[in-house]
Design a protein around this motif. Structure first.
Motif, PDB file in Angstrom:
ATOM      1  N   LYS A  77       0.904  -1.193  -0.135  1.00 48.31           N
ATOM      2  CA  LYS A  77      -0.171   0.020   0.030  1.00 48.31           C
ATOM      3  C   LYS A  77       0.890   1.370   0.046  1.00 48.31           C
ATOM      4  N   SER A  78       2.044   1.100   0.114  1.00 54.01           N
ATOM      5  CA  SER A  78       3.001   2.381   0.048  1.00 54.01           C
ATOM      6  C   SER A  78       3.256   2.872  -1.300  1.00 54.01           C
ATOM      7  N   PRO A  79       3.371   4.054  -1.383  1.00 52.78           N
ATOM      8  CA  PRO A  79       3.353   4.926  -2.767  1.00 52.78           C
ATOM      9  C   PRO A  79       4.527   4.298  -3.746  1.00 52.78           C
ATOM     10  N   ASP A  80       4.483   4.474  -5.015  1.00 51.82           N
ATOM     11  CA  ASP A  80       5.487   4.095  -5.873  1.00 51.82           C
ATOM     12  C   ASP A  80       6.495   4.933  -5.821  1.00 51.82           C
ATOM     13  N   GLU A  81       7.609   4.096  -6.275  1.00 55.16           N
ATOM     14  CA  GLU A  81       8.997   4.756  -6.019  1.00 55.16           C
ATOM     15  C   GLU A  81       9.868   4.704  -7.343  1.00 55.16           C
ATOM     16  N   TRP A  82      10.666   5.768  -7.248  1.00 53.61           N
ATOM     17  CA  TRP A  82      11.572   5.856  -8.653  1.00 53.61           C
ATOM     18  C   TRP A  82      12.731   4.898  -8.407  1.00 53.61           C
ATOM     19  N   ARG A  83      13.132   4.358  -9.396  1.00 52.19           N
ATOM     20  CA  ARG A  83      14.507   3.678  -9.550  1.00 52.19           C
ATOM     21  C   ARG A  83      15.378   4.143 -10.406  1.00 52.19           C
ATOM     22  N   THR A  84      16.448   4.531 -10.016  1.00 56.84           N
ATOM     23  CA  THR A  84      17.558   4.955 -10.728  1.00 56.84           C
ATOM     24  C   THR A  84      18.219   4.231 -11.527  1.00 56.84           C
ATOM     25  N   ILE A  85      18.380   4.732 -12.739  1.00 56.25           N
ATOM     26  CA  ILE A  85      18.943   4.048 -13.673  1.00 56.25           C
ATOM     27  C   ILE A  85      20.433   4.552 -13.971  1.00 56.25           C
ATOM     28  N   ILE A  86      20.395   5.752 -14.570  1.00 54.38           N
ATOM     29  CA  ILE A  86      21.699   6.615 -14.408  1.00 54.38           C
ATOM     30  C   ILE A  86      21.720   7.716 -13.124  1.00 54.38           C
ATOM     31  N   ASN A  87      22.659   7.501 -12.452  1.00 53.75           N
ATOM     32  CA  ASN A  87      22.681   8.341 -11.435  1.00 53.75           C
ATOM     33  C   ASN A  87      23.758   9.612 -11.271  1.00 53.75           C
ATOM     34  N   ARG A  88      23.267  10.771 -11.640  1.00 54.87           N
ATOM     35  CA  ARG A  88      23.981  11.918 -11.496  1.00 54.87           C
ATOM     36  C   ARG A  88      25.489  12.060 -12.093  1.00 54.87           C
ATOM     37  N   ARG A  89      25.584  11.361 -13.234  1.00 54.54           N
ATOM     38  CA  ARG A  89      27.121  11.183 -13.893  1.00 54.54           C
ATOM     39  C   ARG A  89      27.175  12.531 -14.880  1.00 54.54           C
ATOM     40  N   THR A  90      28.532  12.725 -14.750  1.00 53.05           N
ATOM     41  CA  THR A  90      28.874  13.968 -15.723  1.00 53.05           C
ATOM     42  C   THR A  90      30.109  13.365 -16.708  1.00 53.05           C
ATOM     43  N   HIS A  91      29.569  13.680 -18.010  1.00 54.42           N
ATOM     44  CA  HIS A  91      30.521  13.218 -19.105  1.00 54.42           C
ATOM     45  C   HIS A  91      30.454  14.397 -20.256  1.00 54.42           C
ATOM     46  N   ASP A  92      31.572  14.455 -21.162  1.00 51.78           N
ATOM     47  CA  ASP A  92      31.517  15.287 -22.291  1.00 51.78           C
ATOM     48  C   ASP A  92      30.440  14.988 -23.419  1.00 51.78           C
ATOM     49  N   LYS A  93      30.184  13.535 -23.382  1.00 47.40           N
ATOM     50  CA  LYS A  93      29.664  13.215 -24.616  1.00 47.40           C
ATOM     51  C   LYS A  93      28.719  12.169 -24.441  1.00 47.40           C
ATOM     52  N   TRP A  94      29.216  11.040 -23.732  1.00 44.59           N
ATOM     53  CA  TRP A  94      28.297   9.712 -23.685  1.00 44.59           C
ATOM     54  C   TRP A  94      28.327   9.118 -22.355  1.00 44.59           C
ATOM     55  N   ILE A  95      27.315   8.811 -21.861  1.00 46.42           N
ATOM     56  CA  ILE A  95      26.794   7.829 -20.812  1.00 46.42           C
ATOM     57  C   ILE A  95      26.170   6.748 -20.934  1.00 46.42           C
ATOM     58  N   ASN A  96      26.705   5.645 -20.368  1.00 47.44           N
ATOM     59  CA  ASN A  96      26.060   4.339 -20.682  1.00 47.44           C
ATOM     60  C   ASN A  96      25.846   3.531 -19.596  1.00 47.44           C
ATOM     61  N   GLU A  97      24.708   2.884 -19.335  1.00 47.07           N
ATOM     62  CA  GLU A  97      24.347   2.036 -18.251  1.00 47.07           C
ATOM     63  C   GLU A  97      23.659   0.820 -18.620  1.00 47.07           C
ATOM     64  N   GLY A  98      24.310  -0.148 -19.006  1.00 42.74           N
ATOM     65  CA  GLY A  98      23.635  -1.511 -19.613  1.00 42.74           C
ATOM     66  C   GLY A  98      22.867  -1.378 -20.821  1.00 42.74           C
ATOM     67  N   ARG A  99      21.864  -1.203 -21.102  1.00 37.64           N
ATOM     68  CA  ARG A  99      20.984  -0.910 -22.287  1.00 37.64           C
ATOM     69  C   ARG A  99      20.452   0.550 -22.402  1.00 37.64           C
ATOM     70  N   PHE A 100      20.920   1.164 -21.542  1.00 32.72           N
ATOM     71  CA  PHE A 100      20.402   2.711 -21.571  1.00 32.72           C
ATOM     72  C   PHE A 100      21.593   3.676 -21.650  1.00 32.72           C
ATOM     73  N   THR A 101      21.174   4.672 -22.528  1.00 35.90           N
ATOM     74  CA  THR A 101      22.550   5.287 -22.945  1.00 35.90           C
ATOM     75  C   THR A 101      21.927   6.775 -23.165  1.00 35.90           C
ATOM     76  N   LEU A 102      22.698   7.900 -22.582  1.00 31.77           N
ATOM     77  CA  LEU A 102      22.411   9.331 -22.926  1.00 31.77           C
ATOM     78  C   LEU A 102      23.611   9.634 -23.526  1.00 31.77           C
ATOM     79  N   PHE A 103      23.399  10.372 -24.657  1.00 32.72           N
ATOM     80  CA  PHE A 103      24.465  11.076 -25.266  1.00 32.72           C
ATOM     81  C   PHE A 103      24.180  12.508 -25.947  1.00 32.72           C
ATOM     82  N   ARG A 104      25.247  13.299 -26.576  1.00 38.31           N
ATOM     83  CA  ARG A 104      24.877  14.475 -27.146  1.00 38.31           C
ATOM     84  C   ARG A 104      25.183  14.343 -28.456  1.00 38.31           C
TER      85      ARG A 104
END
Length: 737
Positions: A56-83
């Motif tokens: 009955k507790s509220p939904d929770e946010w699960r972190t996939i990429i946690n506050r990372r700094t990079h010039d161009k490409w951040i990857n975590e398993g199948r998930f990627t953030l890039f410029r």
């Protein structure tokens, strides 16, 4: 695989949170343009909302990429953030699954975030992934399938880079060219084809191709994934092997020593690439063993047993990068005939020297090797190889001899010899002759009822392995009742057999008590690995207590029956000790004297030795049998006539003695009947005997005469002290006046 590429074009409203809804397909991938700037010096994050269905507790946010700094490409398993090239933050999710559906937040800390809802659906057109191989300088072609619903949508091509995804072609027509790249759309088959001319190593990689769909403020693409490998063929070689034989292939890549290496067969499109998986260590992969030698830059491939199905064209290559390869083409021919492979067995006494001969084609280099415990045959440099004169009249083959001196238990095992051929980038060795080298010790000779000890030395590397003493064969299905095993520093005792393992001395000992004829035979010392290795044997000879004594004469014939229980080993040997018959004795098949022959009654376990025209030199001690030995004393006399005369003389003497004894007995009885009252007159007569004694029988004839005045019978007294005979002939006469 399909990738769902979604581009979002948002109208920036100051202070507003952007909410978007996107749809992906199971097995595909998703690419989203956030429309927001990257901001290199700020941390990025990505999280997914997880629902608590059972709490009955509220939904929770699960972190996939946690506050990372990079010039161009951040990857975590199948998930990627890039410029991207426009300094915008892109979201890339690979290989979508149903569990990926849900609500996400992606943003730059303290600056902005977006709220994204993802749906994952099933579609048969969206889970296809292809692999295409093309030689450098040639043209690469591949096709991409799309749904009938998107037949009129524009087509698009992307390529994955190390830290980016770049657009190559965006086509709204059925045909479009861009330098070496071109796209054609076949709307009847729902396919569009991609063509790349004059490919270079840089063209290798992952390509994304599909259709571009525009929806209001955003767009996306449903696409296929194509893995393009660029191949560089450095040469072509041809090799010939023999069914049932062995083959070693050495692929040389000196410029890429530490790069992963492989071998594959072109008939299946090189889909099954065999590689060691590790470097500088032998590994099995199916029916071959592989070794990646990083010091020399060589991949060694060992076919443990060639088959007709192994014939074909192979690529022996190296992965220069993920999508560029260099290889040598090998055309392998497998011959099936009675000539090869050959199998032979050699035996050598511990500490002695053994010679092994092999035949190879005249134009090839000699290769001689020994199998290890993993059945891999590598070259031996310690053996002395001496070439002998060719045996073929047409000089097509030559014979060479390998000598191994001072053999030890470490030398026992399986050897192979064959021919080695070297090409520019490849060396192959065809092994055609298999040699099983067995070692044997001095025979153990004991009498029936005694105890026997069999000593089995072994290589110290096997001290922790199980050891076995086997009579006959050592395979599991052929175990004899006397077979037992023992492990280091332990004693195993069963009935009359005791095994002891001394790991310090690297010797295990088997002791058999109360020997019987059934204990005799050939015994193997074995070490149990993945298979049981028979490396050393000895003969246990049991001498039966019952002996055979024969006396014959020169010129006679004789037949001697011998017991055996080994069809392949029968022995009739003349020697002082039976041990000499095992090492130095001659089997009956090798006897060259025509006077000796034998007949075998296998069903009865008896063979008969026949010797004709006996001679005096045939006298002596013989050992007859196989491992069950009977001692035979054969005496051949050289003067049969003299011995016959002596026998006749002895018989005559005995007969005369019997006659004389009978005569004396009769006389005494007659004398006794006439009574003791008569007057007795003693008459003595002395016979004249020869003064020179001879070897012949001596006797005398004595005459007794009755005096006319005598009124009674004469009494005769014979003195044995004066005669050389135990009898006399007596006659009585009356004198007439």
């Amino acid at each position: 695989m399909k990738i769902l590429l979604i581009f979002f074009t948002f109208s920036l409203i100051s202070g507003a949170v952007r909410c978007v809804s996107v749809t992906g397909y199971s097995g595909g991938s998703l690419l989203v343009d956030s429309g927001k700037l990257w901001y290199s010096y700020y941390s990025k994050y990505m999280a997914k909302l997880s629902k608590n269905y059972y709490l009955k507790s509220p939904d929770e946010w699960r972190t996939i990429i946690n506050r990372r700094t990079h010039d161009k490409w951040i990857n975590e398993g199948r998930f990627t953030l890039f410029r991207n090239n426009e300094e915008k933050l892109m979201i890339y999710i690979r290989d979508l699954i149903q569990h990926d559906a849900g609500r996400y937040q992606i943003g730059v800390e303290s600056l902005w975030y977006i709220d994204m809802t993802l749906k994952v659906e099933e579609d048969s057109c969206c889970n296809v992934s292809k692999t295409v191989m093309v030689n450098i300088g040639e043209t690469a072609t591949f096709s991409c399938e799309y749904s009938q619903n998107h037949i009129n949508d524009p087509k698009i091509i992307f390529k994955e880079g190390k830290d980016s995804i770049e657009e190559l072609i965006h086509a709204t027509d059925t045909w479009k060219n861009k330098q070496r790249f071109s796209v054609s759309d076949d709307k009847h088959k729902n396919l569009f084809n991609v063509r790349i001319t004059a490919v270079t190593p840089d063209d290798g990689g992952v390509y994304l191709c599909g259709v571009w769909i525009k929806r209001h403020s955003y767009s996306y693409s449903i696409i296929n994934t194509v893995h393009l490998h660029i191949m560089t063929k450095v040469g072509v070689s041809r090799a010939t092997g023999h069914s049932g034989g062995r083959m070693m292939i050495k692929c040389e890549h000196p410029q890429h020593k530490t790069k992963p290496k492989y071998i594959c067969k072109e008939s299946d499109g090189c889909s099954e690439r065999k590689n060691p998986g590790v470097q500088d260590e032998w590994m099995e992969n199916g029916d071959v063993s592989l070794y990646d030698d990083t010091r020399a830059g060589v991949l060694m491939v060992f076919f443990r047993e060639l088959k007709a199905a192994d014939a074909g064209t192979y690529r022996c290559g190296v992965n220069v990068s993920h999508y560029t390869e260099s290889f040598t083409e090998l055309q392998l021919d497998i011959r099936d005939g009675a000539k090869f492979p050959k199998t032979k067995t050699e035996s050598a006494h511990l500490g002695e020297e053994v010679y092994i001969t092999c035949q190879i084609p005249e134009e090839h280099k000699v290769h001689f090797c020994k199998e290890d415990d993993d059945h891999i045959c590598q070259n031996i440099s310690t053996s002395a190889v001496t070439e002998m004169s060719p045996s073929s009249e047409r000089n097509e083959e030559r014979v060479f001899t390998v000598s191994i001196s001072n053999v030890s238990v470490r030398d026992a095992g399986v050897y192979w010899c064959g021919a080695e051929t070297r090409d520019t980038h490849l060396t192959f060795i065809s092994l055609t002759t298999k040699i099983q080298l067995n070692l044997f010790m001095a025979p153990v000779v004991r009498r029936e009822g005694e105890s026997a000890e069999i000593f089995c030395p072994y290589d110290s590397i096997y001290k922790s392995k199980l050891k076995s003493l086997c009579k006959g064969k050592c395979s599991t299905r052929d175990r004899n009742t006397l077979n037992e095993t023992v492990r280091e520093e332990k004693e195993t005792k069963t009935d009359r057999l005791t095994l002891n393992d001394d790991v310090t001395a690297s010797v295990f000992t088997g002791t058999i008590t109360g020997l019987t004829a059934e204990d005799a035979g050939k015994y193997w010392c074995a070490v149990t690995l993945e298979r049981e290795v028979n490396y050393l044997y000895t003969h246990l000879i049991v001498i039966m207590n019952e002996e055979l004594n024969l006396t014959k004469y020169e010129g006679d014939d004789v037949s001697i029956q011998c017991k055996h229980h080994d069809e392949h080993q029968k022995c009739f040997c003349k020697a002082h000790e039976p041990s000499m018959c095992v090492k130095d004795g001659v089997s009956l098949e090798k006897i060259r004297d025509d006077r000796f022959s034998f007949s075998d009654e296998a069903s009865t376990g008896v063979f008969t030795v026949n010797i004709t025209d006996l001679r005096e030199e045939d006298s002596g001690i013989y050992w007859c049998g196989s491992h069950i030995i009977t001692k035979v004393h054969l005496n051949v006399n050289n003067d049969k006539n003299k011995d016959s005369s002596m026998i006749i003389i002895i018989c005559v003497c005995v007969s005369l003695l019997l006659i004389g004894g009978f005569t004396l007995t009769v006389c005494k009885l007659r004398h006794k009947r006439r009574g003791d009252t008569h007057t007795h007159t003693s008459v003595q007569s002395t016979a004249q005997l020869p003064t020179i004694l001879s070897d012949e029988l001596l006797y005398a004839s004595v005459s007794f005469q009755k005096h006319e005045e005598s009124l009674s019978e004469a009494s005769v007294t014979v003195s044995k002290n004066e005669l050389y005979s135990d009898y006399a002939t007596v006659s009585r006469r009356m004198r007439l006046n």
